[in-house]
Design a protein around this motif. Structure first.
Motif, PDB file in Angstrom:
ATOM      1  N   ALA A 154       0.804  -1.221   0.000  1.00  0.00           N
ATOM      2  CA  ALA A 154       0.000   0.000   0.000  1.00  0.00           C
ATOM      3  C   ALA A 154       0.838   1.273   0.000  1.00  0.00           C
ATOM      4  O   ALA A 154       0.306   2.355   0.230  1.00  0.00           O
ATOM      5  N   CYS A 155       2.149   1.162  -0.279  1.00  0.00           N
ATOM      6  CA  CYS A 155       3.033   2.340  -0.196  1.00  0.00           C
ATOM      7  C   CYS A 155       2.546   3.509  -1.057  1.00  0.00           C
ATOM      8  O   CYS A 155       2.648   4.662  -0.653  1.00  0.00           O
ATOM      9  N   ALA A 156       2.037   3.198  -2.256  1.00  0.00           N
ATOM     10  CA  ALA A 156       1.657   4.270  -3.182  1.00  0.00           C
ATOM     11  C   ALA A 156       0.456   5.063  -2.687  1.00  0.00           C
ATOM     12  O   ALA A 156       0.266   6.208  -3.091  1.00  0.00           O
ATOM     13  N   GLY A 167      13.235   3.173  -7.495  1.00  0.00           N
ATOM     14  CA  GLY A 167      12.237   2.156  -7.810  1.00  0.00           C
ATOM     15  C   GLY A 167      11.898   1.313  -6.592  1.00  0.00           C
ATOM     16  O   GLY A 167      12.658   1.224  -5.631  1.00  0.00           O
ATOM     17  N   CYS A 168      10.730   0.675  -6.651  1.00  0.00           N
ATOM     18  CA  CYS A 168      10.320  -0.263  -5.600  1.00  0.00           C
ATOM     19  C   CYS A 168      11.222  -1.505  -5.676  1.00  0.00           C
ATOM     20  O   CYS A 168      11.523  -1.991  -6.763  1.00  0.00           O
ATOM     21  N   LEU A 169      11.647  -2.004  -4.514  1.00  0.00           N
ATOM     22  CA  LEU A 169      12.506  -3.203  -4.469  1.00  0.00           C
ATOM     23  C   LEU A 169      11.695  -4.487  -4.373  1.00  0.00           C
ATOM     24  O   LEU A 169      12.259  -5.582  -4.399  1.00  0.00           O
ATOM     25  N   GLY A 170      10.403  -4.360  -4.178  1.00  0.00           N
ATOM     26  CA  GLY A 170       9.567  -5.564  -4.053  1.00  0.00           C
ATOM     27  C   GLY A 170       9.612  -6.185  -2.673  1.00  0.00           C
ATOM     28  O   GLY A 170       9.419  -7.396  -2.522  1.00  0.00           O
ATOM     29  N   CYS A 171       9.830  -5.347  -1.629  1.00  0.00           N
ATOM     30  CA  CYS A 171      10.138  -5.899  -0.306  1.00  0.00           C
ATOM     31  C   CYS A 171       8.994  -6.632   0.358  1.00  0.00           C
ATOM     32  O   CYS A 171       9.220  -7.312   1.359  1.00  0.00           O
ATOM     33  N   SER A 172       7.774  -6.505  -0.137  1.00  0.00           N
ATOM     34  CA  SER A 172       6.655  -7.204   0.512  1.00  0.00           C
ATOM     35  C   SER A 172       6.310  -8.518  -0.180  1.00  0.00           C
ATOM     36  O   SER A 172       5.286  -9.122   0.127  1.00  0.00           O
TER      37      SER A 172
HETATM   38  S1  SF4 Z   1      10.383  -1.745  -1.712  1.00  0.00           S
HETATM   39 FE1  SF4 Z   1       8.828  -2.094  -0.121  1.00  0.00          FE
HETATM   40  S2  SF4 Z   1       8.685  -0.107   0.952  1.00  0.00           S
HETATM   41 FE2  SF4 Z   1       9.696   0.290  -1.019  1.00  0.00          FE
HETATM   42  S3  SF4 Z   1       7.987   0.887  -2.390  1.00  0.00           S
HETATM   43 FE3  SF4 Z   1       8.349  -1.329  -2.654  1.00  0.00          FE
HETATM   44  S4  SF4 Z   1       6.899  -2.331  -1.243  1.00  0.00           S
HETATM   45 FE4  SF4 Z   1       7.065  -0.150  -0.627  1.00  0.00          FE
END
Ligand code: SF4
Ligand code: SF4
Length: 359
Positions: A272-274, A291-296
């Motif tokens: 839900a970051c965006a 860029g988003c790292l895909g951490c979730s």
């Molecule tokens: S890496 Fe994680 S914290 Fe960063 S934008 Fe992506 S989902 Fe959100």
């Protein structure tokens, strides 16, 4: 002596009106009907504080920092007044034998009723010796505390999916909570770290309805993980126009163009970051230029370079309409809805997982 949540909020200068507004926002984010906001506020103001045992295992303390130091004073922080945090070794004043006594007293007096929060993965290597508390391995502690829990919250990507400790070659044999516990309701709140308001939303739902919210196939609350970062990204119009930054300091980057070609994993990352953003809604990684790292997502650390574009069409203008394309090496079919055409703004986008695309 602690009063009601409303009293506590008033002492912090947060009005009842602001609290009701916050509950309405939470209800709306969780796709609940408008009346649920008031129900949540009433339930939270009058609910008996549930006992919570919070176990930090193999982790960096980033999850605890995220939840407790988001912005202060915060309504999220105040809502923690609603739970009785009976054991959390990082936050509690007690230490050593006193702390362990608190843990055992809580488990005994609230058997079957307490909420268990876990952050960090659980190492199985060397008979669990890589991470111990009071001489006991994390795996032993998890099994013991889980047996008397009403439900479990796996907070952060490590507890949810193993996270960075589980990254190749996984030297400690790290696993997630759900790898070990099979007979309790578990909600995963992944993220490295997780978003504080998601934690608040899950707690508010549990207090109001006495149950965990609806989950997706990866055990995450659908209300917060139902859409990709890409679905709600403010740079999305540039993606749809085929306008991509090529380096972090080129003209495209300065104009706020899409970061896909710089490795953004937003198209395959559910979080839900965006919409919620970070630091009290100040900003979020993509808005800060990365860029988003895909951490979730599970195994995000092993998904290939953070700076390599996903193996899917980079230029939506070349798609020419709705199309199904094959993920390059894995041969995984990737459903790509055509967001170029007018009126398709709500279409779901790429459905492949990060791991599928990067294999
Ligand atoms: S890496 Fe994680 S914290 Fe960063 S934008 Fe992506 S989902 Fe959100
Ligand atoms: S690829 Fe990344 S920067 Fe581009 S629109 Fe999607 S989420 Fe935003």
């Amino acid at each position: 002596m602690q009063g009601s949540l409303i009293d506590s909020l008033a002492r912090q200068g947060i009005t009842r009106r602001a609290f009701l507004k916050y509950c309405a926002m939470l209800a709306s984010m969780m796709a609940l009907p408008p009346s649920a906001g008031r129900a949540m506020a009433e339930a939270m103001a009058t609910a008996r504080r549930p006992s919570v045992i919070w176990l930090p295992f193999q982790e960096c303390t980033g999850c605890t920092e995220s939840i407790t130091r988001s912005h202060s004073p915060s309504i999220e922080g105040m809502i923690f007044d609603l739970i009785s945090l009976d054991y959390q070794e990082t936050l509690m004043a007690a230490a050593g034998h006193q702390a362990e006594e608190a843990l055992h007293a809580t488990m005994k007096s609230n058997h079957g009723k307490y909420l268990l929060i876990v952050d960090g993965s659980i190492p199985l290597g060397m008979n669990g010796a890589y991470s111990c508390i009071a001489g006991r391995s994390n795996v032993d502690l998890l099994k013991e505390t889980a047996s008397g829990a009403a439900a479990i919250v796996a907070m952060g990507s490590c507890a949810s999916y193993g996270g960075i400790p589980k990254a190749n070659p996984n030297p400690t044999g790290a696993v997630s909570v759900s790898d070990l516990v099979k007979d309790k309701p578990i909600v995963n709140i992944p993220g490295c770290p997780p978003i504080p308001v998601v934690m608040t939303g899950v707690l508010a739902h549990y207090l109001t309805f006495g149950a965990l919210p609806e989950l997706d196939a990866k055990g995450r609350p659908k209300a917060f993980f139902g859409e990709t970062i890409h679905d709600r990204c403010y740079r999305r119009p540039f993606y749809d126009q085929g306008k991509f930054a090529k380096t972090f300091d080129d003209e495209g980057a300065r104009r706020g163009w899409c970061l896909f070609e710089l490795g953004c994993k937003g198209p395959v990352t559910y979080n839900a970051c965006a919409t919620v953003k970070w630091n009290g809604g100040t900003s979020w990684p993509v808005e800060s230029g990365h860029g988003c790292l895909g951490c979730s997502e599970p195994d995000f650390w092993d998904g290939g370079s953070f700076y390599k574009a996903l193996s899917m069409p980079a230029d939506p203008l070349k798609l020419g309409g709705a199309a199904a394309v094959a993920g390059a090496a894995a041969g995984v079919a990737v459903s790509v809805a055509n967001r170029v055409k007018k009126g398709a703004a709500k279409a779901s986008h790429e459905k492949a997982t990060l791991a599928d695309l990067e294999k």
